[in-house]
Motif scaffolding. Sequence first.
Motif, PDB file in Angstrom:
ATOM      1  N   ALA A  56       0.967  -1.071   0.099  1.00  0.00           N
ATOM      2  CA  ALA A  56       0.061   0.037  -0.145  1.00  0.00           C
ATOM      3  C   ALA A  56       0.744   1.284  -0.115  1.00  0.00           C
ATOM      4  CB  ALA A  56      -0.866  -0.053   1.116  1.00  0.00           C
ATOM      5  N   SER A  57       0.173   2.189  -0.857  1.00  0.00           N
ATOM      6  CA  SER A  57       1.032   3.473  -0.780  1.00  0.00           C
ATOM      7  C   SER A  57       0.285   4.354   0.288  1.00  0.00           C
ATOM      8  CB  SER A  57       0.719   4.239  -2.141  1.00  0.00           C
ATOM      9  OG  SER A  57       1.407   3.393  -3.293  1.00  0.00           O
ATOM     10  N   GLU A  58       0.862   4.182   1.425  1.00  0.00           N
ATOM     11  CA  GLU A  58       0.243   5.025   2.710  1.00  0.00           C
ATOM     12  C   GLU A  58      -0.058   6.202   2.690  1.00  0.00           C
ATOM     13  OE1 GLU A  58       1.944   3.144   6.018  1.00  0.00           O
ATOM     14  OE2 GLU A  58       1.114   0.944   5.612  1.00  0.00           O
ATOM     15  N   LYS A  59       1.214   6.886   2.695  1.00  0.00           N
ATOM     16  CA  LYS A  59       1.648   8.433   2.912  1.00  0.00           C
ATOM     17  C   LYS A  59       2.262   8.775   1.647  1.00  0.00           C
ATOM     18  CE  LYS A  59       0.887   8.818   7.664  1.00  0.00           C
ATOM     19  NZ  LYS A  59       1.346   9.120   9.053  1.00  0.00           N
ATOM     20  N   THR A 116      -1.346 -14.280  -0.899  1.00  0.00           N
ATOM     21  CA  THR A 116      -1.685 -13.405   0.083  1.00  0.00           C
ATOM     22  C   THR A 116      -1.171 -11.937  -0.007  1.00  0.00           C
ATOM     23  OG1 THR A 116      -0.944 -15.388   1.755  1.00  0.00           O
ATOM     24  CG2 THR A 116      -1.075 -13.207   2.705  1.00  0.00           C
ATOM     25  N   ARG A 117      -0.143 -11.709  -0.672  1.00  0.00           N
ATOM     26  CA  ARG A 117       0.348 -10.250  -1.039  1.00  0.00           C
ATOM     27  C   ARG A 117      -0.724  -9.608  -1.836  1.00  0.00           C
ATOM     28  NH1 ARG A 117       6.056  -9.082  -0.307  1.00  0.00           N
ATOM     29  NH2 ARG A 117       7.072 -10.706   0.582  1.00  0.00           N
ATOM     30  N   ILE A 118      -1.205 -10.330  -2.979  1.00  0.00           N
ATOM     31  CA  ILE A 118      -1.884  -9.674  -3.979  1.00  0.00           C
ATOM     32  C   ILE A 118      -3.263  -9.562  -3.410  1.00  0.00           C
ATOM     33  CG2 ILE A 118      -3.118 -10.094  -6.142  1.00  0.00           C
ATOM     34  CD1 ILE A 118      -0.668 -11.871  -7.096  1.00  0.00           C
ATOM     35  N   LEU A 119      -3.893 -10.702  -2.869  1.00  0.00           N
ATOM     36  CA  LEU A 119      -5.160 -10.337  -2.042  1.00  0.00           C
ATOM     37  C   LEU A 119      -5.255  -9.202  -1.081  1.00  0.00           C
ATOM     38  CD1 LEU A 119      -6.264 -14.032  -1.731  1.00  0.00           C
ATOM     39  CD2 LEU A 119      -7.148 -12.338  -3.480  1.00  0.00           C
ATOM     40  N   LEU A 120      -4.215  -9.216  -0.211  1.00  0.00           N
ATOM     41  CA  LEU A 120      -4.167  -7.872   0.768  1.00  0.00           C
ATOM     42  C   LEU A 120      -3.995  -6.666  -0.117  1.00  0.00           C
ATOM     43  CD1 LEU A 120      -1.877  -9.485   3.498  1.00  0.00           C
ATOM     44  CD2 LEU A 120      -4.170  -8.712   3.644  1.00  0.00           C
ATOM     45  N   PHE A 121      -3.147  -6.700  -1.071  1.00  0.00           N
ATOM     46  CA  PHE A 121      -3.108  -5.242  -2.036  1.00  0.00           C
ATOM     47  C   PHE A 121      -4.418  -5.035  -2.836  1.00  0.00           C
ATOM     48  CE2 PHE A 121      -1.579  -3.291  -5.642  1.00  0.00           C
ATOM     49  CZ  PHE A 121      -0.932  -2.129  -5.187  1.00  0.00           C
ATOM     50  N   SER A 134      -2.886  -5.806 -10.654  1.00  0.00           N
ATOM     51  CA  SER A 134      -2.946  -6.899  -9.582  1.00  0.00           C
ATOM     52  C   SER A 134      -3.628  -7.842 -10.306  1.00  0.00           C
ATOM     53  CB  SER A 134      -3.424  -6.105  -8.345  1.00  0.00           C
ATOM     54  OG  SER A 134      -2.631  -5.147  -7.867  1.00  0.00           O
ATOM     55  N   LEU A 135      -5.048  -7.506 -10.827  1.00  0.00           N
ATOM     56  CA  LEU A 135      -5.745  -8.692 -11.528  1.00  0.00           C
ATOM     57  C   LEU A 135      -5.064  -9.228 -12.564  1.00  0.00           C
ATOM     58  CD1 LEU A 135      -9.291  -6.832 -10.791  1.00  0.00           C
ATOM     59  CD2 LEU A 135      -8.437  -8.869 -10.062  1.00  0.00           C
ATOM     60  N   ARG A 136      -4.380  -8.531 -13.266  1.00  0.00           N
ATOM     61  CA  ARG A 136      -3.520  -9.181 -14.354  1.00  0.00           C
ATOM     62  C   ARG A 136      -2.557 -10.034 -13.790  1.00  0.00           C
ATOM     63  NH1 ARG A 136      -1.779  -4.770 -19.169  1.00  0.00           N
ATOM     64  NH2 ARG A 136      -3.942  -4.174 -19.613  1.00  0.00           N
ATOM     65  N   LEU A 137      -1.932  -9.742 -12.771  1.00  0.00           N
ATOM     66  CA  LEU A 137      -0.940 -10.690 -12.390  1.00  0.00           C
ATOM     67  C   LEU A 137      -1.708 -11.880 -11.724  1.00  0.00           C
ATOM     68  CD1 LEU A 137       1.697 -11.782 -10.942  1.00  0.00           C
ATOM     69  CD2 LEU A 137       1.448 -10.190  -9.122  1.00  0.00           C
ATOM     70  N   LEU A 138      -2.981 -11.856 -11.167  1.00  0.00           N
ATOM     71  CA  LEU A 138      -3.468 -12.908 -10.545  1.00  0.00           C
ATOM     72  C   LEU A 138      -4.157 -13.778 -11.660  1.00  0.00           C
ATOM     73  CD1 LEU A 138      -4.067 -13.735  -7.836  1.00  0.00           C
ATOM     74  CD2 LEU A 138      -6.647 -12.494  -7.972  1.00  0.00           C
TER      75      LEU A 138
END
Length: 786
Positions: free
Chosen positions: A255-258, A298-303, A336-340
């Motif tokens: 995540a790009s938090e700040k 896990t990383r992709i679903l969290l993203f 991200s969906l392309r990767l999945l």
Amino acid sequence: MRVPSSLFRIQICKSIANFYNAEMTKQQTDGFQPTSIAYKIQMAEVGGMAETLVLSLILLENQLQEKIALLKVLQLFSNSIENCKLMAKAQAACRICSRLNDTDPSGQVLFRSSEILWNLLENGPKEEIINQLSNIECIYALKDSFVRLLTSGYRHYDRQLRNDLLVIATLIAENNCSPLVESGFAKQLILFATFPEVKSHNPLFKSLKLLHQHEDFEMKKLLLNMMVVLAKDLSTVQLLSDGKAVLALFNYVKASEKPGIHDWPAARFEDLQLHAIATLSTVAPLLVEDYITCQGNTRILLFLEWCSSQDGFSGQGNCFHGTGGRGNKHAQMRYSLRLLRAMVSIGDEGVNQDLCDQGAISQLLGLLKKSLADSSGKDNSILMEIQSDILFILSSLCENDTHRKELFGSEGVDVLIRLLKMDPSKFYSGLGHNKLLFCTLDSAWSCIIGCFTSEDYFLEKEGLFIILDLLALNLKNMNNLLLGILVEFCDNPKTIPHILTWRGKDNETVPKLLVRLWKQEEEELGVRRDSYGRIVDAERPLVGQFQEEQQVVPMPANCFSVAIMEVAENIRAKIYSVFSRLGFENLPGLSALDYVTLSVISRYLDFKVGEVWSEIRAELNAENIKPVTSDYEALEVIEKSTENISKLVATHQTEMIENHQQMNLQEEQQKFAEIKANHKQSEIVMKTWDKFLARTSNYEALKKAKRLQEKSIESSRPKARPQNSTFHSTQIANLNTTVTGGRVVTVESTPSKLTGGPLADTDLALKRVPIRGGALQKTQSVKLLK
């Protein structure tokens, strides 16, 4: 240039370089007119001077000043397409690139050589230039120059030149990766691409440091692109694994938090993030073990969960991969969906099961519903691509697993029905509606069919009616898929009533629709039929023109022949399958000529089996193989029986057509008889009408005589008459006759009680003319006053 004089050679190069100097042309000499720049350049091209100067390079290997002067001229020449062709003919790319690392304290040799290579790739024959650069000596020279500039260069100029050499190396890798792998350049490039995300003990990285300047940022993207190019060659897969490419790339899937929390500025980090995820889509499917080790799912679903959250982050959308992502997270979700999608496409059951165990189906359905809500009322190509990818992932996960189809459940069915109801006019808008519809239909096949509860719910929601509505639109590229879904649904006993209940435009039934599609398909295939749809060629009743033109070629037993491939390429087999469930008799909405076509459909399997045996026999003849007597006789019997079936069907078709024509003739005769009877009735009515008109004319004569009698009586009386005399206001009622529905009706223009007079109480004025038995009755006689 062969004259062994340094001053002479340098002067030649200066004189040629002055061809491109406008100031030299302005110098005037008494009695002479200077030639133009264009003329001198043209003469240099025609004279083949560029080729000669390239060949002269070998004479100047150890003369630095002369070589720099010559490279300066070649740099000017390389701006011309004709000169580049001449230079390529002289192997300029190979000669120049292989000498990039010659000793040169000024750095001009490397700079001018790289410029010449750039111009040759841009203006010359690109493929020929790349083939010359693929020489192993050129690769070593590129490698040493790049590493030296990366580790030792500190000037802005050095960083730019380093990136130029990296682009040239990428172009070589796109053509052939083998020289880069053999020289060790590919391994070094992968290590540089994963720096600083992956720690390395390589001595090259001791003094290496990225300053996060524009040139370093561009180099980082070029290195990510180089990994994509290298991944296309399977010989580099082990190098990518050793360099821990997947781990380094996953460092950006967070995540790009700040803004500014990362080492890179926010906009540049977003660019690198999207570029890294796009690179993973190519690299990760090749390194499944590394992907699982890094807990990629896990990383992709969290993203993805972060992408769908409302945390106030908004993308810049300034980069190539950030299209449509300004002010939202659509770009991050899209890649991200392309990767999945890339990961589920490889069909690794371990990856797919891990996704399902982590609740991917439920999460993806929620993401799909959210994207549909975001796109309501507007067409967004990025959102439609996101929706298509989600549907593709769900189809891949649920295709062969009943439990996953149950997880898809009614929630997924509701979403699919909503998507199936999209406006058909948008299918070819160019925004991706047709792709979205394909993915929706694929999901209906993979996620619903096979799960009885989902099938029943789909039927309950009238989903099958929507499928049939789409089939009635006759979209050429979708009919095969729609009929496939229909065939699969027919295994459910509740489907047949839905099929028979459906009605399309002009009250068209499903059997009528299927027959229409069959006729259309056979017409496009070039199958020979007469105007009634009757079989013309009894030996090959199903073969189209294209299939007939193809010659039979002997093929291995594990390869599909033309007759078998034809089954999958058109929709006739699927139409036959649907009719097999519906039956071939007593179908609603079919005409007599439709049953002519249906007789061919009912025998499709018999005809296809005979066609395959005929193909087998043709292959044996092509291979000069003679069957034994028993096999030969069996082939003869099979071929003859297929032909007899065709003739039998053709005979049956002829009988149906003759019966149809006979019925049409009988109906025509019956209609003609009715018309004739109506015509006779009309003649009787006209004759009666003529009689009535004759009576009316007699009545008018009587009225005229009565008026004359009244006039004579009036003239014999005194002129002074009482005011209430009946003859003072006598008016004769005018009778208007109207024929309505075969009835003659008299209409009084003035009521008799107002007119009075001798005709006021007559039967003719008060009664309608009756009609009995189709003829008018005589009216009663008119009473006259004495």
